[in-house]
Design a protein around this motif. Structure first.
Motif, PDB file in Angstrom:
ATOM      1  N   PHE A  32       3.424   8.479   1.380  1.00 25.63           N
ATOM      2  CA  PHE A  32       1.892   8.394   0.853  1.00 25.63           C
ATOM      3  C   PHE A  32       0.972   8.276   2.033  1.00 25.63           C
ATOM      4  O   PHE A  32      -0.141   8.656   1.918  1.00 25.63           O
ATOM      5  CB  PHE A  32       1.607   6.891   0.266  1.00 25.63           C
ATOM      6  CG  PHE A  32       1.949   6.918  -1.124  1.00 25.63           C
ATOM      7  CD1 PHE A  32       0.790   6.614  -2.145  1.00 25.63           C
ATOM      8  CD2 PHE A  32       3.115   7.315  -1.516  1.00 25.63           C
ATOM      9  CE1 PHE A  32       0.891   6.655  -3.401  1.00 25.63           C
ATOM     10  CE2 PHE A  32       3.545   7.301  -3.234  1.00 25.63           C
ATOM     11  CZ  PHE A  32       2.283   7.053  -4.092  1.00 25.63           C
ATOM     12  N   VAL A  33       1.525   7.888   3.129  1.00 24.56           N
ATOM     13  CA  VAL A  33       0.512   8.176   4.399  1.00 24.56           C
ATOM     14  C   VAL A  33       0.439   9.253   5.045  1.00 24.56           C
ATOM     15  O   VAL A  33      -0.759   9.820   5.347  1.00 24.56           O
ATOM     16  CB  VAL A  33       1.171   7.091   5.677  1.00 24.56           C
ATOM     17  CG1 VAL A  33       0.601   7.442   6.925  1.00 24.56           C
ATOM     18  CG2 VAL A  33       1.132   5.607   5.374  1.00 24.56           C
ATOM     19  N   TYR A  34       1.486  10.229   4.988  1.00 25.67           N
ATOM     20  CA  TYR A  34       1.726  11.533   5.504  1.00 25.67           C
ATOM     21  C   TYR A  34       1.388  12.760   4.464  1.00 25.67           C
ATOM     22  O   TYR A  34       0.982  13.708   4.915  1.00 25.67           O
ATOM     23  CB  TYR A  34       3.059  11.761   6.175  1.00 25.67           C
ATOM     24  CG  TYR A  34       3.119  11.156   7.473  1.00 25.67           C
ATOM     25  CD1 TYR A  34       2.363  11.442   8.388  1.00 25.67           C
ATOM     26  CD2 TYR A  34       3.903   9.930   7.661  1.00 25.67           C
ATOM     27  CE1 TYR A  34       2.472  10.861   9.828  1.00 25.67           C
ATOM     28  CE2 TYR A  34       4.198   9.160   8.657  1.00 25.67           C
ATOM     29  CZ  TYR A  34       3.398   9.534  10.029  1.00 25.67           C
ATOM     30  OH  TYR A  34       3.559   8.851  11.161  1.00 25.67           O
ATOM     31  N   LYS A  35       1.571  12.541   3.295  1.00 27.05           N
ATOM     32  CA  LYS A  35       1.402  13.298   2.104  1.00 27.05           C
ATOM     33  C   LYS A  35       0.006  13.477   1.290  1.00 27.05           C
ATOM     34  O   LYS A  35      -0.463  14.573   0.819  1.00 27.05           O
ATOM     35  CB  LYS A  35       2.608  13.529   1.200  1.00 27.05           C
ATOM     36  CG  LYS A  35       4.049  13.893   1.928  1.00 27.05           C
ATOM     37  CD  LYS A  35       4.020  15.299   2.546  1.00 27.05           C
ATOM     38  CE  LYS A  35       5.403  15.451   3.072  1.00 27.05           C
ATOM     39  NZ  LYS A  35       5.518  16.842   3.668  1.00 27.05           N
ATOM     40  N   VAL A  36      -0.394  12.202   1.251  1.00 27.50           N
ATOM     41  CA  VAL A  36      -1.633  12.007   0.328  1.00 27.50           C
ATOM     42  C   VAL A  36      -2.824  12.309   1.516  1.00 27.50           C
ATOM     43  O   VAL A  36      -3.113  11.726   2.373  1.00 27.50           O
ATOM     44  CB  VAL A  36      -1.784  10.655  -0.236  1.00 27.50           C
ATOM     45  CG1 VAL A  36      -3.038  10.478  -0.954  1.00 27.50           C
ATOM     46  CG2 VAL A  36      -0.847  10.707  -1.206  1.00 27.50           C
ATOM     47  N   VAL A  37      -3.794  13.207   1.062  1.00 26.33           N
ATOM     48  CA  VAL A  37      -5.076  13.421   1.625  1.00 26.33           C
ATOM     49  C   VAL A  37      -6.024  12.336   1.339  1.00 26.33           C
ATOM     50  O   VAL A  37      -6.483  12.393   0.141  1.00 26.33           O
ATOM     51  CB  VAL A  37      -5.566  14.909   1.304  1.00 26.33           C
ATOM     52  CG1 VAL A  37      -7.050  15.155   2.275  1.00 26.33           C
ATOM     53  CG2 VAL A  37      -4.534  15.989   1.744  1.00 26.33           C
ATOM     54  N   GLN A  38      -6.426  11.805   2.377  1.00 25.80           N
ATOM     55  CA  GLN A  38      -7.285  10.609   2.051  1.00 25.80           C
ATOM     56  C   GLN A  38      -8.948  10.993   2.056  1.00 25.80           C
ATOM     57  O   GLN A  38      -9.246  11.852   2.901  1.00 25.80           O
ATOM     58  CB  GLN A  38      -7.099   9.520   3.162  1.00 25.80           C
ATOM     59  CG  GLN A  38      -5.632   9.020   3.388  1.00 25.80           C
ATOM     60  CD  GLN A  38      -5.122   8.312   2.222  1.00 25.80           C
ATOM     61  OE1 GLN A  38      -6.018   7.759   1.498  1.00 25.80           O
ATOM     62  NE2 GLN A  38      -4.033   8.320   1.978  1.00 25.80           N
ATOM     63  N   THR A 138       1.239   0.374  -6.968  1.00 26.12           N
ATOM     64  CA  THR A 138       0.096  -0.390  -6.279  1.00 26.12           C
ATOM     65  C   THR A 138       0.327  -0.497  -4.847  1.00 26.12           C
ATOM     66  O   THR A 138      -0.610  -0.507  -3.602  1.00 26.12           O
ATOM     67  CB  THR A 138      -0.520  -1.396  -6.960  1.00 26.12           C
ATOM     68  OG1 THR A 138      -1.104  -1.050  -8.224  1.00 26.12           O
ATOM     69  CG2 THR A 138      -1.957  -1.764  -6.285  1.00 26.12           C
ATOM     70  N   PHE A 139       1.459  -1.534  -4.613  1.00 30.47           N
ATOM     71  CA  PHE A 139       1.764  -1.773  -3.200  1.00 30.47           C
ATOM     72  C   PHE A 139       2.119  -0.716  -2.264  1.00 30.47           C
ATOM     73  O   PHE A 139       1.661  -0.824  -1.008  1.00 30.47           O
ATOM     74  CB  PHE A 139       3.183  -2.603  -3.135  1.00 30.47           C
ATOM     75  CG  PHE A 139       2.865  -4.089  -3.939  1.00 30.47           C
ATOM     76  CD1 PHE A 139       1.726  -4.440  -4.155  1.00 30.47           C
ATOM     77  CD2 PHE A 139       4.025  -4.728  -3.958  1.00 30.47           C
ATOM     78  CE1 PHE A 139       1.566  -5.671  -4.851  1.00 30.47           C
ATOM     79  CE2 PHE A 139       3.953  -6.143  -4.586  1.00 30.47           C
ATOM     80  CZ  PHE A 139       2.717  -6.592  -5.107  1.00 30.47           C
ATOM     81  N   VAL A 140       2.763   0.192  -2.683  1.00 27.46           N
ATOM     82  CA  VAL A 140       2.813   1.439  -1.969  1.00 27.46           C
ATOM     83  C   VAL A 140       1.585   2.247  -1.720  1.00 27.46           C
ATOM     84  O   VAL A 140       1.317   2.370  -0.518  1.00 27.46           O
ATOM     85  CB  VAL A 140       3.890   2.665  -2.709  1.00 27.46           C
ATOM     86  CG1 VAL A 140       4.022   3.927  -1.849  1.00 27.46           C
ATOM     87  CG2 VAL A 140       5.339   1.832  -3.089  1.00 27.46           C
ATOM     88  N   TRP A 141       0.730   2.409  -2.485  1.00 28.42           N
ATOM     89  CA  TRP A 141      -0.472   3.050  -2.537  1.00 28.42           C
ATOM     90  C   TRP A 141      -1.621   2.352  -1.303  1.00 28.42           C
ATOM     91  O   TRP A 141      -2.241   2.974  -0.523  1.00 28.42           O
ATOM     92  CB  TRP A 141      -1.406   3.578  -3.757  1.00 28.42           C
ATOM     93  CG  TRP A 141      -2.517   3.942  -3.869  1.00 28.42           C
ATOM     94  CD1 TRP A 141      -3.078   5.080  -3.130  1.00 28.42           C
ATOM     95  CD2 TRP A 141      -3.833   3.431  -4.306  1.00 28.42           C
ATOM     96  NE1 TRP A 141      -4.572   5.319  -3.242  1.00 28.42           N
ATOM     97  CE2 TRP A 141      -4.757   4.097  -3.884  1.00 28.42           C
ATOM     98  CE3 TRP A 141      -3.950   1.956  -4.870  1.00 28.42           C
ATOM     99  CZ2 TRP A 141      -6.110   3.777  -4.511  1.00 28.42           C
ATOM    100  CZ3 TRP A 141      -4.982   1.860  -5.465  1.00 28.42           C
ATOM    101  CH2 TRP A 141      -6.307   2.612  -5.065  1.00 28.42           C
ATOM    102  N   ALA A 142      -1.377   0.924  -1.472  1.00 26.82           N
ATOM    103  CA  ALA A 142      -2.434   0.408  -1.012  1.00 26.82           C
ATOM    104  C   ALA A 142      -2.186   0.241   0.698  1.00 26.82           C
ATOM    105  O   ALA A 142      -3.241  -0.087   1.426  1.00 26.82           O
ATOM    106  CB  ALA A 142      -2.743  -1.171  -1.463  1.00 26.82           C
ATOM    107  N   LEU A 312      -5.378   7.010  -7.667  1.00 29.99           N
ATOM    108  CA  LEU A 312      -5.110   8.097  -6.929  1.00 29.99           C
ATOM    109  C   LEU A 312      -5.314   9.418  -7.838  1.00 29.99           C
ATOM    110  O   LEU A 312      -5.108   9.673  -8.987  1.00 29.99           O
ATOM    111  CB  LEU A 312      -3.455   7.954  -6.628  1.00 29.99           C
ATOM    112  CG  LEU A 312      -2.817   9.003  -5.479  1.00 29.99           C
ATOM    113  CD1 LEU A 312      -3.585   8.719  -4.067  1.00 29.99           C
ATOM    114  CD2 LEU A 312      -1.551   8.594  -5.482  1.00 29.99           C
ATOM    115  N   ASP A 313      -5.661  10.591  -6.877  1.00 29.24           N
ATOM    116  CA  ASP A 313      -5.766  11.880  -7.637  1.00 29.24           C
ATOM    117  C   ASP A 313      -4.598  12.087  -8.284  1.00 29.24           C
ATOM    118  O   ASP A 313      -3.443  12.096  -7.862  1.00 29.24           O
ATOM    119  CB  ASP A 313      -6.223  12.828  -6.649  1.00 29.24           C
ATOM    120  CG  ASP A 313      -6.655  14.367  -7.216  1.00 29.24           C
ATOM    121  OD1 ASP A 313      -6.067  14.705  -7.911  1.00 29.24           O
ATOM    122  OD2 ASP A 313      -7.706  14.705  -6.625  1.00 29.24           O
TER     123      ASP A 313
END
Length: 394
Positions: A32-38, A138-142, A312-313
């Motif tokens: 999630f840190v590296y693949k999701v565009v924030q 949620t824990f992963v995304w947060a 999340l998108d």
């Protein structure tokens, strides 16, 4: 197979399972840190970023203000400030570093949830709870969000683990460290402050020894006070008044004072304090008692727990197929919360879940508020699952 071989085999299985769970938890969080565009920072996250830069350049803590204030507790801004100081922010805020560090904290939280599950019953409860915590979306995304939830949950789970140890085998060191980690948690999110007394109320009713109970509680208070004292002194020196936690309480309470958000766009201008909000709520109950009672019970409860906080998108489908896990954990977890009232080993975990929920019902409801209660419900769910599937004495 002799008993020693069985013990070694069982221990190997537990360690191997825990290692796999931890690896999965770390992989998902870094994915999630590296693949999701924030998206650009907004809301609370943007305000934290401004506050931290202001603190590092001008030397004072002021949330949404150009002057010092105590609108929020300082735990999370100071956490961010340390990272900003280490990695620098002249070329932009080091948000990726924050996300990576929060991901590590989130994985450590999974480990402590395992340890708590093991303490309250056995390794099976610990592994089940750790597994749910590792994959709960949620824990992963947060971990990627510049918000308090991930860091708070880590410190609170450390506190909870130490509190369980202190409840079983009290000692000066473990009691003081329990207070220290509770203080760290409250400096990040102050809403849980009232629950510090719960284990010691239960301890008194269990042992019927007021001196024994007070002695252990005072050591916890010592650790708690040591962490909170700099904040209290700062408020007295800088703001010329003692503010124990934060001064923002009235605002979220006011947001929750409009049943089903009707009329929330027309907030009375004369409400400027917690007492003003309480008077406003009392008037509402006097006018429409059933309507307000429904709102302050099942109305807010359904908003907080009815859906998973996972904004999340849709193009990022990671873990979206686990959405029903939230409903499963809600149903089993709350069953466990009420079942815990008759089981000493998990009683104060269930009471924590109930009291923290009642506290949240005082404020404006959002499914984000379920986040900090979810670890407790996951632990209670895991306890119930173990009881139903593996307990021969059921």
């Amino acid at each position: 197979m002799d008993s020693k071989a069985k013990y070694v085999s069982k221990k190997f299985f537990v360690i191997a399972s825990l290692v796999i769970i931890i690896i999965v938890a770390l992989y998902l969080r870094l994915l999630f840190v590296y693949k999701v565009v924030q998206p650009p920072l907004s809301g609370d996250a943007k305000n934290y970023d401004i506050m931290v830069k202001q603190f590092l350049t001008k030397g004072f803590l002021g949330y949404m203000s150009n002057t010092p204030n105590a609108y929020i507790t300082p735990g999370y801004p100071l956490f961010l400030a340390l990272i900003y100081k280490i990695f620098g922010f002249s070329n932009g805020s080091p948000l990726q570093a924050v996300r990576i560090i929060q991901s590590i904290f989130s994985v450590l939280t999974v480990l402590f949830i395992y340890l708590i599950g093991r303490e309250i019953k056995n390794n099976k409860v610990g592994l089940i709870a750790a597994f749910f915590s590792a994959i709960y979306p949620t824990f992963v995304w947060a971990s990627t969000l510049i918000l308090t939830e991930t860091v708070y949950t880590f410190t609170f789970m450390v506190y909870l683990y130490l509190q369980i140890i202190a409840y079983k085998k009290p000692g000066i060191f473990v009691n003081v460290m329990t207070g220290v980690f509770f203080g760290l948690s409250i400096l990040i999110r102050p809403a849980a402050a009232p629950i510090i007394v719960i284990p010691y109320i239960l301890m008194y009713f269990k042992f019927k020894d007021i001196r024994y109970t007070l002695k252990n509680f005072l050591y916890v208070l010592l650790g708690f006070t040591a962490i909170m004292m700099p904040w209290w002194i700062r408020n007295i020196v800088t703001l010329h008044k003692l503010i124990l936690l934060a001064s923002q309480t009235w605002n979220p309470m006011l947001g929750g004072a409009f049943p089903y958000f009707n009329g929330i766009d027309h907030v009375p201008q004369n409400i400027r304090s917690t007492m003003d909000v309480i008077k406003f709520i009392v008037k509402g109950f006097e006018k429409s008692p059933i309507y307000y009672f429904k709102w302050y019970t099942i109305g807010k409860f359904n908003i907080i727990f009815g859906s998973m906080w996972y904004d999340l998108d849709l193009k990022y489908q990671y873990l979206r197929n686990l959405y029903l896990l939230h409903s499963f954990l809600m149903a089993i977890g709350w069953l466990g919360a009420f079942y815990s009232l008759r089981k000493d080993e998990i009683r104060f975990i269930g009471i924590y879940a109930i009291i923290l929920t009642l506290i949240q019902l005082m404020f404006i409801p959002t499914n984000r508020y379920a986040f900090t209660i979810m670890p407790l419900l996951i632990l209670l769910s895991s306890y119930v699952i173990d009881k139903l599937l593996f307990d021969k004495n059921l």
